[in-house]
Design an enzyme around this catalytic site. Structure first.
Site, short mmCIF file in Angstrom:
data_model
loop_
_atom_site.label_atom_id
_atom_site.label_comp_id
_atom_site.label_asym_id
_atom_site.label_seq_id
_atom_site.Cartn_x
_atom_site.Cartn_y
_atom_site.Cartn_z
N HIS A 143 -5.65 -0.62 4.90
CA HIS A 143 -5.26 0.80 4.74
C HIS A 143 -6.47 1.63 5.21
O HIS A 143 -7.47 1.72 4.51
CB HIS A 143 -4.95 1.08 3.26
CG HIS A 143 -4.52 2.47 2.96
ND1 HIS A 143 -3.63 2.76 1.94
CD2 HIS A 143 -4.83 3.68 3.49
CE1 HIS A 143 -3.43 4.08 1.87
NE2 HIS A 143 -4.16 4.65 2.81
N THR A 151 0.86 -1.18 0.00
CA THR A 151 0.00 0.00 0.00
C THR A 151 0.90 1.23 0.00
O THR A 151 1.90 1.28 0.70
CB THR A 151 -1.01 -0.01 1.17
OG1 THR A 151 -1.99 0.99 0.93
CG2 THR A 151 -0.36 0.20 2.53
N CYS A 188 -3.07 8.46 6.90
CA CYS A 188 -3.67 7.12 6.99
C CYS A 188 -2.73 6.15 7.71
O CYS A 188 -1.53 6.41 7.83
CB CYS A 188 -3.93 6.55 5.59
SG CYS A 188 -5.29 7.34 4.72
#
Lengths: 421, 179
Positions: free
Chosen positions: B66, B43, B49
């Site tokens: 994620h 990711t 995040c």
């Protein structure tokens, strides 16, 4: 035609459903698994299409007329390499050919009759998949004409006369999609040139009528964004002494979760702002590292030891500040409103990670966002600059509803005059 | 075995009829995947995040999520995979349902949660709160947190080799770190 955010979300559902049905049919035809990636919806005008397709690269298209539903035309477009790849994949499966299970490769120079016919069939099947997906979302029936195959190196070859598609004065909807067949990846464009009257009727039960805006306002806003981009380009030219032009300008409506993918995973350098007013949102000027280095050298009287040191940062922030004022003052003028922006914030990081907190912020209140992206090119290709603006959804809807089209037209008729006598 | 998806019923699977069998090598916001050796889960572009990696070393099975926002009850509980609390909880629950692992056999690593900007509008400690939410959830579930690379002001990209359990973190302008 009346639009609102609910109607725009409907366009997204159309893109997703359409691509999904098309992928399933391609999967059935090839016997291998497929994956779908609908990246975004773009609103494009004739000039955008000409810019995209008038060049050296050959594109192949298959077009059908839509009867019922949104009306208009649906056109699927492959670049030549993608067209050859998808055709070879399907031919290998449907006609195993010689002993090693592969057909001779398709001639690079010219598609023969069989290949052309196969590509038309494949494209038509995918086109029908899209349209069936749209029909499901819109809960209506859509009949289509027989497919028309076209190819060439300019927009007229690929699309026919754009004015006949109504796109000179209107925006077409472009669904940017990518379908992956295991081991292969085919990118393609899918366009809907809607008949606005019939699309209006079809969307009548897909809208919240409380907060609507005319489709024409979206066209006006696109023009306004273009003016802002031109202003930014002019300021950049004046400060750097290098002639620049607006090369690409897109008005996108994207799911919030796709906002980070608007930028690559490479390191980028830039300047970020927030802006407040009507609308409010985020504005970023982004350079790849090489371009940033070039432009910092243009901005400073002598080459710095470290282009990304304090002097370079400061110069880039100042450039961003002036460009941001150009963009936002242009918008505020047309919208008869005030838009204030924050002090510049220097950024040097992974591109997609810069967009990530912006997605997190707007994602607290909305699932979709308007993203304007613009590329400004130096004429001699020394550097380019991408401008991204992410606007708060409700603000933008209100701004669109207040957009004074007469004022916009007058502003566009005002002649430019040189700043430096 | 493999399992994958996202919180958005409208985004995943792409259509009810489309067949999607390839492991997703790259996860976007609100997506998760659970895969067995030799898969590598990636990711990219983690700013505020967080990515939470769950590992079951006995059978070399790993899961990754994620997540974008810290607490689902503050926003919208209909999209649980987008949140660090409900996403992490669901990842662990899905992991336990689809493997022979028990909670005590799982380990976790948390990456991300930066504060990329100082703007008032985006600096509400979302990054730190994301990391805190993931941490609280893992602790409440009894999953051991083996390593963290969180906070700071830079973005990160994550590559999780489920064969070895190693999480490789690439941070802009810094050395690559292995957790």
């Amino acid at each position: 035609m009346e639009l609102d955010l609910k109607a725009l979300r409907t366009f997204h559902r159309m893109a997703r459903e359409g691509a999904g049905v098309a992928a399933t049919r391609l999967s059935n035809l090839t016997g291998v698994d497929t994956n779908v990636d609908v990246t975004k919806i773009k609103f494009v005008n004739a000039a955008d299409i000409r810019q995209e397709f008038d060049g050296d690269m050959e594109h192949l298209s298959v077009r059908v007329d839509l009867v019922g539903g949104p009306g208009g035309q649906a056109i699927i477009v492959f670049d030549r390499d993608a067209a050859v790849e998808v055709t070879e994949t399907v031919l290998d499966f449907t006609n195993p050919g010689d002993l090693d299970g592969t057909n001779p490769e398709i001639d690079d120079e010219e598609l023969d009759g069989v290949s052309k016919s196969a590509l038309t069939e494949i494209s038509h099947m995918m086109n029908c998949g899209f349209i069936d997906g749209w029909a499901d979302v819109l809960d209506t029936g859509i009949d289509i004409s027989p497919p028309e195959f076209r190819s060439g190196e300019n927009s007229e070859d690929v699309f026919g006369e754009l004015s006949a598609l109504g796109s000179d004065s209107n925006l077409a909807l472009m669904f940017q999609s990518r379908i992956e067949v295991v081991g292969e990846e085919f990118s393609f464009y899918h366009y809907l040139f809607p008949d606005l009257k019939s699309l209006d009727r079809t969307l009548s039960n897909q809208r919240d009528t409380i907060h609507g805006f005319r489709f024409e306002k979206l066209i006006g806003f696109d023009q306004m964004v273009e003016e802002g981009a031109n202003e930014a380009s002019n300021h950049m030219s004046q400060l750097t002494g290098v002639e620049t032009d607006v090369e690409i300008r897109n008005l996108n409506f994207v799911p919030v979760r796709n906002i980070p993918s608007q930028l690559s995973d490479q390191n980028v350098v830039g300047v970020a702002f927030t802006y407040e007013g009507l609308p409010s949102g985020y504005l970023l000027f982004v350079f790849d590292e090489e371009s940033a280095e070039q432009i910092i050298q243009e901005l400073l009287p002598t080459d710095p030891d470290d282009p990304f040191g304090d002097l370079g940062k400061s110069a880039l922030q100042e450039l961003g500040n002036i460009m941001a004022s150009g963009v936002l003052d242009g918008w505020a003028n047309v919208l008869s409103t005030t838009i204030d922006h924050s002090p510049p914030e220097y950024i040097h990081d992974i591109g997609s990670s810069i967009m990530d907190p912006i997605a997190a912020q707007v994602g607290q209140n909305q699932d979709y966002a308007f993203v304007f992206d613009t590329v400004i090119n130096a004429d001699d290709k020394e550097f380019d600059c991408s401008i991204f603006s992410v606007s708060e959804e409700g603000d933008l809807e209100q701004a669109l509803s207040q957009l004074d089209m007469d004022k916009l037209h007058k502003a566009r008729e005002t002649p430019d005059f040189p700043v430096n006598e | 075995m493999h399992s994958q998806g996202s919180d958005s019923a409208e985004d995943w699977p792409p259509t009810p009829s489309a067949r999607v069998t390839d492991p997703p090598l790259r996860l976007g916001i609100g997506e998760y995947a659970i895969e067995q050796e030799p898969a590598v889960l990636n990711t990219y572009g983690l700013g505020s995040c967080v990515a939470v990696a769950i590992y079951y070393p006995k059978e070399s099975i790993g899961g990754l999520i994620h997540a974008m926002l810290p607490y689902s009850e503050e926003i919208n509980e209909e999209t649980p995979w987008r949140f660090a609390d409900t996403g992490t909880r669901r990842l662990v629950e899905t992991f336990l349902a689809e493997t022979r692992a028990s909670k005590s056999e799982l380990t976790a690593k948390i990456v991300g949660g930066s504060e990329m900007f100082s703007f008032a509008q985006v600096s509400e400690n979302v990054g730190a709160r994301n990391a805190q939410s993931a941490r609280e959830t893992l602790r409440s579930l009894g999953v051991t947190i083996e390593a963290e690379d969180i906070g700071g002001n830079n973005g990160r990209s994550v590559s999780f080799d489920v064969g070895t359990g190693v999480v490789t973190v690439k941070t802009a302008n810094k050395e690559v770190e292995k957790l």
